[in-house]
Structures are given as structure tokens and as C-alpha cells.
Design a protein around this motif. Structure first.
Motif, PDB file in Angstrom:
ATOM      1  N   ASN A  94      -2.551   0.327  -7.405  1.00 15.67           N
ATOM      2  CA  ASN A  94      -2.265  -0.995  -7.954  1.00 15.67           C
ATOM      3  C   ASN A  94      -0.895  -1.458  -7.488  1.00 15.67           C
ATOM      4  O   ASN A  94       0.097  -0.723  -7.613  1.00 15.67           O
ATOM      5  CB  ASN A  94      -2.275  -0.952  -9.487  1.00 15.67           C
ATOM      6  N   GLY A  95      -0.812  -2.655  -6.934  1.00 17.01           N
ATOM      7  CA  GLY A  95       0.459  -3.210  -6.478  1.00 17.01           C
ATOM      8  C   GLY A  95       0.705  -4.565  -7.100  1.00 17.01           C
ATOM      9  O   GLY A  95      -0.216  -5.375  -7.238  1.00 17.01           O
ATOM     10  N   GLU A  96       1.947  -4.804  -7.486  1.00 14.00           N
ATOM     11  CA  GLU A  96       2.242  -6.063  -8.176  1.00 14.00           C
ATOM     12  C   GLU A  96       3.684  -6.506  -7.961  1.00 14.00           C
ATOM     13  O   GLU A  96       4.612  -5.704  -7.994  1.00 14.00           O
ATOM     14  CB  GLU A  96       1.994  -5.899  -9.674  1.00 14.00           C
ATOM     15  N   ILE A  97       3.831  -7.796  -7.693  1.00 14.51           N
ATOM     16  CA  ILE A  97       5.114  -8.463  -7.801  1.00 14.51           C
ATOM     17  C   ILE A  97       4.908  -9.553  -8.850  1.00 14.51           C
ATOM     18  O   ILE A  97       4.131 -10.491  -8.620  1.00 14.51           O
ATOM     19  CB  ILE A  97       5.578  -9.090  -6.481  1.00 14.51           C
ATOM     20  N   PRO A  98       5.495  -9.395 -10.022  1.00 19.83           N
ATOM     21  CA  PRO A  98       5.257 -10.345 -11.115  1.00 19.83           C
ATOM     22  C   PRO A  98       5.413 -11.798 -10.677  1.00 19.83           C
ATOM     23  O   PRO A  98       6.385 -12.179 -10.030  1.00 19.83           O
ATOM     24  CB  PRO A  98       6.323  -9.960 -12.142  1.00 19.83           C
ATOM     25  N   GLY A  99       4.402 -12.593 -11.009  1.00 18.24           N
ATOM     26  CA  GLY A  99       4.428 -14.006 -10.677  1.00 18.24           C
ATOM     27  C   GLY A  99       4.012 -14.324  -9.266  1.00 18.24           C
ATOM     28  O   GLY A  99       3.864 -15.503  -8.903  1.00 18.24           O
ATOM     29  N   LEU A 100       3.761 -13.299  -8.438  1.00  6.66           N
ATOM     30  CA  LEU A 100       3.402 -13.526  -7.040  1.00  6.66           C
ATOM     31  C   LEU A 100       1.995 -13.038  -6.726  1.00  6.66           C
ATOM     32  O   LEU A 100       1.179 -13.755  -6.163  1.00  6.66           O
ATOM     33  CB  LEU A 100       4.414 -12.859  -6.114  1.00  6.66           C
ATOM     34  N   PHE A 101       1.681 -11.783  -7.073  1.00  4.79           N
ATOM     35  CA  PHE A 101       0.344 -11.263  -6.823  1.00  4.79           C
ATOM     36  C   PHE A 101       0.129  -9.982  -7.606  1.00  4.79           C
ATOM     37  O   PHE A 101       1.071  -9.359  -8.097  1.00  4.79           O
ATOM     38  CB  PHE A 101       0.116 -10.992  -5.341  1.00  4.79           C
ATOM     39  N   ALA A 106      -9.704   0.735  -5.342  1.00  6.66           N
ATOM     40  CA  ALA A 106     -10.299   1.971  -5.847  1.00  6.66           C
ATOM     41  C   ALA A 106     -10.796   2.813  -4.675  1.00  6.66           C
ATOM     42  O   ALA A 106     -11.544   2.318  -3.821  1.00  6.66           O
ATOM     43  CB  ALA A 106     -11.452   1.657  -6.799  1.00  6.66           C
ATOM     44  N   TRP A 107     -10.400   4.106  -4.645  1.00  4.23           N
ATOM     45  CA  TRP A 107     -10.714   4.974  -3.515  1.00  4.23           C
ATOM     46  C   TRP A 107     -11.395   6.263  -3.974  1.00  4.23           C
ATOM     47  O   TRP A 107     -11.113   6.774  -5.058  1.00  4.23           O
ATOM     48  CB  TRP A 107      -9.435   5.371  -2.772  1.00  4.23           C
ATOM     49  N   GLU A 108     -12.228   6.798  -3.082  1.00  8.09           N
ATOM     50  CA  GLU A 108     -12.681   8.176  -3.171  1.00  8.09           C
ATOM     51  C   GLU A 108     -12.558   8.755  -1.771  1.00  8.09           C
ATOM     52  O   GLU A 108     -13.070   8.177  -0.810  1.00  8.09           O
ATOM     53  CB  GLU A 108     -14.122   8.275  -3.662  1.00  8.09           C
ATOM     54  N   GLU A 119     -13.546   0.339  -2.908  1.00  5.54           N
ATOM     55  CA  GLU A 119     -14.033  -0.792  -3.677  1.00  5.54           C
ATOM     56  C   GLU A 119     -12.841  -1.656  -4.066  1.00  5.54           C
ATOM     57  O   GLU A 119     -11.867  -1.164  -4.636  1.00  5.54           O
ATOM     58  CB  GLU A 119     -14.778  -0.335  -4.921  1.00  5.54           C
ATOM     59  N   GLY A 120     -12.891  -2.916  -3.712  1.00  6.11           N
ATOM     60  CA  GLY A 120     -11.797  -3.827  -4.004  1.00  6.11           C
ATOM     61  C   GLY A 120     -12.128  -5.223  -3.520  1.00  6.11           C
ATOM     62  O   GLY A 120     -13.282  -5.647  -3.578  1.00  6.11           O
ATOM     63  N   LYS A 121     -11.118  -5.915  -3.010  1.00  3.13           N
ATOM     64  CA  LYS A 121     -11.319  -7.265  -2.501  1.00  3.13           C
ATOM     65  C   LYS A 121     -10.682  -7.399  -1.130  1.00  3.13           C
ATOM     66  O   LYS A 121      -9.721  -6.713  -0.814  1.00  3.13           O
ATOM     67  CB  LYS A 121     -10.707  -8.289  -3.451  1.00  3.13           C
ATOM     68  N   ASP A 122     -11.257  -8.298  -0.310  1.00  2.00           N
ATOM     69  CA  ASP A 122     -10.672  -8.544   1.002  1.00  2.00           C
ATOM     70  C   ASP A 122      -9.515  -9.531   0.874  1.00  2.00           C
ATOM     71  O   ASP A 122      -9.151  -9.951  -0.230  1.00  2.00           O
ATOM     72  CB  ASP A 122     -11.726  -9.025   1.999  1.00  2.00           C
ATOM     73  N   LYS A 123      -8.934  -9.921   2.011  1.00  2.00           N
ATOM     74  CA  LYS A 123      -7.758 -10.794   1.980  1.00  2.00           C
ATOM     75  C   LYS A 123      -8.069 -12.181   1.446  1.00  2.00           C
ATOM     76  O   LYS A 123      -7.155 -12.914   1.063  1.00  2.00           O
ATOM     77  CB  LYS A 123      -7.160 -10.900   3.383  1.00  2.00           C
TER      78      LYS A 123
END
Length: 283
Positions: A94-101, A106-108, A119-123
Motif C-alpha cells: 500500500n502506498g499513499e501520499i495524503p491528498g494526492l493518491f 495484492a501479490w502472491e 490483483e490491483g488496478k492499472d494506471k
């Protein structure tokens, strides 16, 4: 650990997420089979246009430097000797910059076969679910080669960085003794990992400073970029340690990237040991 699979031989271009960086002594975008040694390569995928990732390549290279003894001590603390017992690892980066993104992947991963499931989302924010063998990466769709696999490399380094640092033979490693922690109170042993400019890559001359406690756990890390690309300076904590089977993992990283607040955390970590069908959750 008897072997840690190679993460990639390519550099990674930006993909809107936070990441480690390192340099490659080999270029190309193909995956490889598990290996006994890790060398380094560079990959850049970013959280907000350029945070960093270390990557694995196939074999020790001609730039190999003498290893500081503390690197092995650190790697053993994180479960180096037991890595061969691991059949598969699950985790969510999980990556986060508050207010930006805010992002989640999820990996195996099966280290022995180098099979990756994502499992996740593309750009563009569309759901993605895919499984592939890293040894067959060259035959995968562009989205896997250019987005999913670079993300795997990045996220795997956040999870298993001490192993990668130990197996990387392309860097000069120096134990610089006790230094004040850049973020927290107190002092820790500073272990600097510097990649020679001669190896080339997009950002030659990068340096990673690890601040290591008496228990041989990384407490904080500072990244100094050797080239002009941004970010130039990344500082992050290594906290909230948990045991996943025989492995020790840091699940919480807070700090800054060129002054911007940075938060990376690893959730839902579990491992499956060789010969078992049961997943053991990190605690």
C-alpha cells in the motif's frame, strides 16, 4: 535463504507509485529463474513521478565489492537461513501520499518457481488480475512487462529489502559506525550501500543508508539519488515488525520524499511453507 528469485533485469519507468531505486548492470525486460545470488539493477517506478526500487539480476557481476559482515548479520535477522522453507508469500503493498493518491497491490509469489499472481488496478484505474511466470516475461502482454512486473519488483523490495541488499554483489558497502537517526531519537549503526557509477544505468552513483539497531533490525533508511532525476532524497522508517513463519518483515514505513509526506505499509502478509497447504499469517 538458499535462493531468492531474480526480480528483473530491466529498469522501470514511472507508474504512479512509490518505489525504491537502484541501478542495473544488465538491461532488458525479461524475467529469470530463481538464483542463488542477487545482483542489482535499476528500476524506477514512482508514486508521484519517481520514487525508487531496487531490482534483482541474474548473477554476481565484475563490479562485485567486499561485503561488510554486518550485511549478513542483518539478513540472518530477517530469516535468511530459513528462506528456503518458503513455498509462497502473500502480501498487499500500500502506498499513499495524503491528498494526492492511494494505491494497493495484492501479490502472491512462489520464490522457487518465480510464479507471480497480481490483483490491483492499472494506471487508468481499471481492475487487473493476472498470473505469470517471470521466466516467461518476454512473452507476456505489454501491460504485464511494463506495469505489473515492475510493480512486483518494487513491492517485493519493500517487503524483503534486507535479503536483496545482502545478495547484491554490485555495491560498495561500508559500516560507518554510530550516527544519529535522521527521523527518530537516538543513534544507530549506519551501513551505507553505494552503487558505482561505472555500472551505468539511469541513475549511477545512488547511495542507500541503512540505520541499524543493536538487534540488527533496520530502523530507518535514507536514499540519495546519484543523478538529476527526482526525488533526490527519500527518508523512511522501518517499523511495526511482524513474523511471517520464519521471516521477519517491517510492515510500516513513514517519512518524506523531497519534503513530501510518504507512507508505505505492507498488509495481509502470510507465508506457506514447503510441504504444507496452510497459510501462516504474520503476527
Amino acid at each position: 535463504m538458499t535462493r531468492l528469485a531474480n526480480a528483473t533485469e530491466s529498469r522501470i519507468t514511472p507508474i504512479e507509485k512509490v518505489i525504491y531505486t537502484a541501478k542495473a548492470h544488465i538491461t532488458g525486460a525479461k524475467g529469470g529463474p530463481p538464483m542463488t545470488k542477487l545482483a542489482r539493477s535499476t528500476t524506477i517506478r514512482c508514486l508521484f513521478f519517481g520514487l525508487l526500487v531496487l531490482v534483482l539480476v541474474l548473477a554476481p557481476n565484475s563490479w562485485a565489492q567486499q561485503r561488510a559482515p554486518i550485511l549478513e548479520q542483518i539478513a540472518k535477522t530477517y530469516g535468511l537461513d530459513s528462506f528456503g522453507q518458503i513455498e509462497a508469500i502473500r502480501y498487499t503493498w500500500n502506498g499513499e501520499i495524503p491528498g494526492l493518491f492511494k494505491l494497493a497491490h495484492a501479490w502472491e509469489w512462489e520464490p522457487k518457481t518465480n510464479k507471480v499472481s497480481y490483483e490491483g488496478k492499472d494506471k487508468d484505474g481499471k481492475p487487473v488480475k493476472v498470473s505469470y511466470m517471470r521466466s516467461e516475461l518476454s512473452s507476456q502482454p505489454d501491460a504485464v512487462k511494463n506495469e505489473v512486473d515492475p510493480a512486483f519488483v518494487n513491492d517485493n523490495y519493500w517487503l524483503l529489502f534486507p535479503f536483496h541488499a545482502y545478495r547484491d554483489t554490485g555495491a560498495t558497502v561500508t559500516d560507518q559506525g554510530m550516527h544519529k537517526l535522521p527521523l527518530g531519537k537516538g543513534s544507530a549503526e549506519l551501513v551505507a550501500v553505494k552503487y558505482p557509477a561505472e555500472i551505468g544505468g539511469y541513475t549511477p552513483g545512488d547511495t542507500w543508508d541503512l540505520y541499524v539497531g543493536k538487534d540488527k533490525r533496520v530502523q530507518e533508511m535514507v536514499y540519495h539519488r546519484g543523478g538529476p532525476r527526482k526525488p533526490s532524497l527519500v527518508t523512511a522508517t522501518w517499523a511495526s515488525y511482524k513474523k511471517a513463519g520464519p521471516l521477519l518483515v517491517s510492515t510500516e514505513h513513514r517519512g518524506t520524499a523531497d519534503g513530501k509526506p510518504l507512507h508505505i505499509f505492507i498488509s495481509d502478509v502470510s507465508v506457506k511453507l514447503v510441504g504444507s497447504d496452510t497459510w501462516t499469517k504474520a503476527q
